[in-house]
Design an enzyme around this catalytic site. Structure first.
Site, mmCIF file in Angstrom:
data_model
loop_
_atom_site.group_PDB
_atom_site.id
_atom_site.type_symbol
_atom_site.label_atom_id
_atom_site.label_comp_id
_atom_site.label_asym_id
_atom_site.label_seq_id
_atom_site.Cartn_x
_atom_site.Cartn_y
_atom_site.Cartn_z
ATOM 1 N N GLY A 213 13.223 65.010 43.478
ATOM 2 C CA GLY A 213 11.938 65.430 43.359
ATOM 3 C C GLY A 213 11.634 66.430 42.382
ATOM 4 O O GLY A 213 10.680 67.145 42.621
ATOM 5 N N HIS B 158 7.640 54.960 36.629
ATOM 6 C CA HIS B 158 8.769 54.117 36.506
ATOM 7 C C HIS B 158 9.552 54.524 35.123
ATOM 8 O O HIS B 158 8.938 54.733 34.079
ATOM 9 C CB HIS B 158 8.553 52.734 36.527
ATOM 10 C CG HIS B 158 9.828 51.784 36.376
ATOM 11 N ND1 HIS B 158 10.466 51.668 37.631
ATOM 12 C CD2 HIS B 158 10.395 51.212 35.529
ATOM 13 C CE1 HIS B 158 11.645 50.849 37.193
ATOM 14 N NE2 HIS B 158 11.513 50.568 35.803
#
Ligand code: GRF
Length: 201
Positions: free
Chosen positions: A17, A109
């Protein structure tokens, strides 16, 4: 005049994260935008701790709850998300969420799509494939999501070199820097654009 309510971002994260962290930092004192909640499928995701540090409510869900119930949708709806950001989230998003939040779910991505995307193309797999193919460049793609992995309209691509000496970890670090720099900016831009009248075709 009363100030309009802040716009709400909801983050989905499966792992460390660090992108979620950048969003939490960036919007912590923002006048118009806040991170309203963080959702995760992984009880060991460090992203959950990061949310806690910023006093952002965090929700954990199982595969069963995600794909076979409306629980996640209902939990999400209470935050009235203006944008849902998949930041290192590894599961395909089900139809009920795609339908409830059209053009409001984006993904980051770590490669230049449409290459090096799709099922199984995450983390080190992506960077290993890029290096093995001898690509001179890699980068990031921020895109809307749809019912397939890593498809959906591109919002922003940014590039970086791949060096001959790069290991997958070296390349991952360089790409992650790009992610941390651009993701908060793109999120802010998209939320600003929501307020502007749509151009007629
Ligand atoms: C990032 O490279 C992101 O692009 C990918 O997964 C990685 C997550 O990193 N989808 P982090 O969990 O944000 O640190």
């Amino acid at each position: 005049m009363e100030r309009p309510a802040k716009k709400n971002i909801v983050i989905f994260a499966s792992g460390s994260g660090s992108n979620a962290q950048r969003l939490l930092e960036h919007f912590e004192h923002h006048p118009d935008i806040r991170v309203a909640a963080l959702f995760s499928n992984n009880p060991n995701a460090y992203a959950l701790k990061r949310a806690e540090t910023y006093h952002v409510p965090a929700f954990l869900f199982s595969r069963e709850e995600f794909y076979k119930s409306e629980k996640v949708l209902q939990q999400l709806q209470q935050f009235q998300p203006d944008l849902i950001v998949l930041a290192g989230f590894l599961w395909l998003v089900p139809q009920n969420l795609l339908r409830a939040f059209p053009d409001k779910i984006i993904n980051i991505h770590p490669a230049l799509l449409p290459q090096y995307g799709g099922k199984g193309m995450h983390g080190q797999h992506v960077h290993t494939a890029v290096i093995q193919a001898g690509e001179p460049e890699s980068g990031i793609t921020i895109h809307y999501i749809n019912e397939e992995y890593d498809k959906g309209t591109f919002i922003r691509q940014e590039r970086c070199p791949v060096l001959p000496s790069d290991t997958p970890a070296d390349l991952a670090a360089r790409v992650l820097q790009l992610e941390h720099l651009h993701l908060p900016q793109v999120v802010e831009q998209l939320l600003d654009q929501q307020d502007q009248p749509k151009k007629e075709d």
